[in-house]
Design a protein around this motif. Sequence first.
Motif, PDB file in Angstrom:
ATOM      1  N   VAL A   1      11.073  12.092-103.611  1.00 31.03           N
ATOM      2  CA  VAL A   1      12.873  11.176-104.209  1.00 31.03           C
ATOM      3  C   VAL A   1      12.553  10.739-105.265  1.00 31.03           C
ATOM      4  CG1 VAL A   1      14.219  11.358-101.799  1.00 31.03           C
ATOM      5  CG2 VAL A   1      12.602   9.704-102.350  1.00 31.03           C
ATOM      6  N   SER A   2      11.103   9.840-105.251  1.00 24.05           N
ATOM      7  CA  SER A   2      10.627   8.885-106.641  1.00 24.05           C
ATOM      8  C   SER A   2      10.686   9.990-108.072  1.00 24.05           C
ATOM      9  CB  SER A   2       9.306   8.845-106.718  1.00 24.05           C
ATOM     10  OG  SER A   2       8.190   9.598-106.712  1.00 24.05           O
ATOM     11  N   GLN A   3      11.641  10.760-108.583  1.00 20.08           N
ATOM     12  CA  GLN A   3      11.953  10.980-109.407  1.00 20.08           C
ATOM     13  C   GLN A   3      13.523  10.909-110.428  1.00 20.08           C
ATOM     14  OE1 GLN A   3      11.752  15.526-109.397  1.00 20.08           O
ATOM     15  NE2 GLN A   3       9.040  15.875-108.622  1.00 20.08           N
ATOM     16  N   ASP A   4      13.844  10.968-109.026  1.00 18.98           N
ATOM     17  CA  ASP A   4      15.131   9.935-109.489  1.00 18.98           C
ATOM     18  C   ASP A   4      15.175   8.348-109.504  1.00 18.98           C
ATOM     19  OD1 ASP A   4      16.773  12.785-109.216  1.00 18.98           O
ATOM     20  OD2 ASP A   4      16.623  11.854-107.148  1.00 18.98           O
ATOM     21  N   ALA A   5      16.227   7.448-109.353  1.00 15.92           N
ATOM     22  CA  ALA A   5      16.378   6.596-109.369  1.00 15.92           C
ATOM     23  C   ALA A   5      15.512   6.371-107.419  1.00 15.92           C
ATOM     24  CB  ALA A   5      17.482   5.499-110.128  1.00 15.92           C
ATOM     25  N   CYS A   6      14.973   5.060-107.607  1.00 17.80           N
ATOM     26  CA  CYS A   6      14.499   4.650-106.082  1.00 17.80           C
ATOM     27  C   CYS A   6      13.902   3.814-106.158  1.00 17.80           C
ATOM     28  CB  CYS A   6      12.793   6.541-105.814  1.00 17.80           C
ATOM     29  SG  CYS A   6      12.379   6.355-104.592  1.00 17.80           S
ATOM     30  N   VAL A   7      13.982   3.664-104.650  1.00 18.58           N
ATOM     31  CA  VAL A   7      13.623   1.634-104.397  1.00 18.58           C
ATOM     32  C   VAL A   7      12.486   2.652-102.956  1.00 18.58           C
ATOM     33  CG1 VAL A   7      14.801   0.308-104.670  1.00 18.58           C
ATOM     34  CG2 VAL A   7      15.506   1.870-102.559  1.00 18.58           C
ATOM     35  N   GLU A   8      11.003   1.863-102.688  1.00 24.02           N
ATOM     36  CA  GLU A   8      10.329   2.173-101.717  1.00 24.02           C
ATOM     37  C   GLU A   8       9.887   0.854-101.091  1.00 24.02           C
ATOM     38  OE1 GLU A   8       7.443   4.771-103.863  1.00 24.02           O
ATOM     39  OE2 GLU A   8       8.800   5.490-104.734  1.00 24.02           O
ATOM     40  N   PHE A   9       9.779   0.906 -99.959  1.00 24.97           N
ATOM     41  CA  PHE A   9       8.900   0.005 -98.757  1.00 24.97           C
ATOM     42  C   PHE A   9       7.487   0.618 -98.520  1.00 24.97           C
ATOM     43  CE2 PHE A   9       9.598  -1.726 -94.825  1.00 24.97           C
ATOM     44  CZ  PHE A   9       8.782  -3.250 -95.497  1.00 24.97           C
ATOM     45  N   PHE A  10       6.641   0.077 -98.737  1.00 29.69           N
ATOM     46  CA  PHE A  10       4.954   0.545 -98.293  1.00 29.69           C
ATOM     47  C   PHE A  10       4.799  -0.880 -97.246  1.00 29.69           C
ATOM     48  CE2 PHE A  10       3.006   3.516-101.478  1.00 29.69           C
ATOM     49  CZ  PHE A  10       4.444   4.302-101.498  1.00 29.69           C
ATOM     50  N   PHE A  11       4.415   0.469 -95.885  1.00 27.63           N
ATOM     51  CA  PHE A  11       3.553  -1.566 -94.770  1.00 27.63           C
ATOM     52  C   PHE A  11       2.878  -0.934 -93.637  1.00 27.63           C
ATOM     53  CE2 PHE A  11       7.665   1.140 -93.163  1.00 27.63           C
ATOM     54  CZ  PHE A  11       7.779   0.722 -92.138  1.00 27.63           C
ATOM     55  N   ALA A  12       1.934  -1.890 -92.918  1.00 26.54           N
ATOM     56  CA  ALA A  12       1.089  -1.813 -92.358  1.00 26.54           C
ATOM     57  C   ALA A  12       1.683  -2.106 -91.280  1.00 26.54           C
ATOM     58  CB  ALA A  12      -0.267  -2.422 -92.823  1.00 26.54           C
ATOM     59  N   PRO A  13       1.724  -1.669 -89.941  1.00 25.45           N
ATOM     60  CA  PRO A  13       2.269  -2.950 -88.700  1.00 25.45           C
ATOM     61  C   PRO A  13       1.688  -2.404 -87.968  1.00 25.45           C
ATOM     62  CG  PRO A  13       2.861   0.118 -89.110  1.00 25.45           C
ATOM     63  CD  PRO A  13       2.099   0.061 -90.450  1.00 25.45           C
ATOM     64  N   ASP A  14      -0.113  -2.338 -88.382  1.00 29.79           N
ATOM     65  CA  ASP A  14      -1.012  -2.164 -87.103  1.00 29.79           C
ATOM     66  C   ASP A  14      -1.458  -3.758 -88.194  1.00 29.79           C
ATOM     67  OD1 ASP A  14      -2.667  -2.240 -85.161  1.00 29.79           O
ATOM     68  OD2 ASP A  14      -3.519  -0.361 -85.322  1.00 29.79           O
ATOM     69  N   THR A  15      -2.029  -4.636 -87.161  1.00 25.88           N
ATOM     70  CA  THR A  15      -2.735  -5.357 -87.548  1.00 25.88           C
ATOM     71  C   THR A  15      -4.021  -5.114 -87.868  1.00 25.88           C
ATOM     72  OG1 THR A  15      -2.115  -6.779 -85.431  1.00 25.88           O
ATOM     73  CG2 THR A  15      -0.908  -7.480 -87.961  1.00 25.88           C
ATOM     74  N   ALA A  16      -4.613  -4.375 -87.063  1.00 29.43           N
ATOM     75  CA  ALA A  16      -5.433  -3.934 -86.676  1.00 29.43           C
ATOM     76  C   ALA A  16      -6.442  -3.407 -87.683  1.00 29.43           C
ATOM     77  CB  ALA A  16      -6.550  -3.615 -85.258  1.00 29.43           C
ATOM     78  N   GLN A  17      -5.183  -2.491 -88.613  1.00 30.28           N
ATOM     79  CA  GLN A  17      -5.405  -1.112 -89.284  1.00 30.28           C
ATOM     80  C   GLN A  17      -4.566  -1.457 -90.498  1.00 30.28           C
ATOM     81  OE1 GLN A  17      -7.542   0.842 -89.226  1.00 30.28           O
ATOM     82  NE2 GLN A  17      -8.162   1.140 -87.228  1.00 30.28           N
ATOM     83  N   PRO A  18      -4.819  -2.313 -91.466  1.00 34.87           N
ATOM     84  CA  PRO A  18      -4.305  -2.944 -92.574  1.00 34.87           C
ATOM     85  C   PRO A  18      -3.896  -1.583 -93.527  1.00 34.87           C
ATOM     86  CG  PRO A  18      -5.766  -4.007 -92.771  1.00 34.87           C
ATOM     87  CD  PRO A  18      -6.350  -3.700 -91.466  1.00 34.87           C
ATOM     88  N   LEU A  19      -5.105  -0.349 -93.553  1.00 38.73           N
ATOM     89  CA  LEU A  19      -5.629   0.400 -94.394  1.00 38.73           C
ATOM     90  C   LEU A  19      -4.544   1.698 -93.967  1.00 38.73           C
ATOM     91  CD1 LEU A  19      -9.193   0.029 -96.193  1.00 38.73           C
ATOM     92  CD2 LEU A  19      -6.373  -1.250 -96.901  1.00 38.73           C
ATOM     93  N   ARG A  20      -3.630   1.786 -92.769  1.00 32.69           N
ATOM     94  CA  ARG A  20      -3.090   2.144 -92.385  1.00 32.69           C
ATOM     95  C   ARG A  20      -1.588   2.076 -92.697  1.00 32.69           C
ATOM     96  NH1 ARG A  20      -6.330   5.863 -87.928  1.00 32.69           N
ATOM     97  NH2 ARG A  20      -8.087   5.653 -89.139  1.00 32.69           N
ATOM     98  N   TYR A  21      -0.841   3.844 -93.369  1.00 39.12           N
ATOM     99  CA  TYR A  21       0.994   2.031 -93.770  1.00 39.12           C
ATOM    100  C   TYR A  21       1.458   3.539 -93.723  1.00 39.12           C
ATOM    101  CZ  TYR A  21      -0.534   4.131 -98.677  1.00 39.12           C
ATOM    102  OH  TYR A  21      -0.772   5.228 -99.284  1.00 39.12           O
ATOM    103  N   PHE A  22       2.855   3.414 -94.235  1.00 36.72           N
ATOM    104  CA  PHE A  22       4.324   3.679 -93.424  1.00 36.72           C
ATOM    105  C   PHE A  22       4.221   3.706 -95.211  1.00 36.72           C
ATOM    106  CE2 PHE A  22       4.335   3.299 -89.355  1.00 36.72           C
ATOM    107  CZ  PHE A  22       5.135   4.738 -88.754  1.00 36.72           C
ATOM    108  N   ASN A  23       4.765   5.068 -95.952  1.00 37.18           N
ATOM    109  CA  ASN A  23       5.243   4.995 -97.073  1.00 37.18           C
ATOM    110  C   ASN A  23       6.943   5.723 -97.440  1.00 37.18           C
ATOM    111  OD1 ASN A  23       4.245   7.658 -96.841  1.00 37.18           O
ATOM    112  ND2 ASN A  23       5.222   8.055 -99.244  1.00 37.18           N
TER     113      ASN A  23
END
Length: 249
Positions: A108-130
């Motif tokens: 989908v990022s080939q098109d006009a696209c918006v994105e939200f990347f977030f790490a929901p576990d405060t103990a694992q800030p390098l693990r995230y949803f894109n």
Amino acid sequence: MGLRGFRCLVIVLGGMLMPCVPSSAYAQGATYQVTYMASGEPDFERQWPDKVWNYAGAITISQVMGEPPKFKPIAHAKMGYDRKFLYVVFRTLDKHVSSEITDYNGPVSQDACVEFFFAPDTAQPLRYFNLEINAGGIPLMGYYAYDTKVYTKVGKEDLEKLEIRSSFPKGVVDAVEGPVTWTIACKIPLDMLEQYAPVTSPESEIIWRANFYKTASKTANPHWMTWAAIDYDKPNFHLPEYFGKLAFD
């Protein structure tokens, strides 16, 4: 949990109505105060203009990665939450807008696209949803354990649990040259996220790490833009060490 924020005015910008964003809401320090939706969830049919969103501050997505585009879109985002859901809305003044990809978890990022990347576990800030959503409202979503390089796609059945509203039609192959303002609103169930990763329950004084993006990699106006600045020599959104902070009120 207190209700914090302000009522956002609008200004005329390039012939379009866009939200007026105070300087304190920009990515200086890259911290965003996430509003608790005490008065109820926003009306997702109305998207950005809904009165519930008036209490949420807006951020701007303006840090350019790579070569500056011929036309720099003007992109803003707002976010809120309650005990069961996250709410995210984007509004973009754009050109060369397409929504060709119609398959869930497609590129989908080939098109006009918006994105939200977030790490929901405060103990694992390098693990995230894109979470990536093109202008037509088609999502791609996965969970990336950046420290171990393990990536898990969110299944289509779970993607269908997202409530997504777009102001732009699906399946637009011949890009709309614009300028055009388009919006995406998304409701994300916390219990769906918990099927893929530990989630530190959002509540007062909890801080997650996150970034917001605007992109369109295969259009006539390719660009890569971020909220929290990324110090890297080419476009790359998958760098959680540069994520900003989501401070829940």
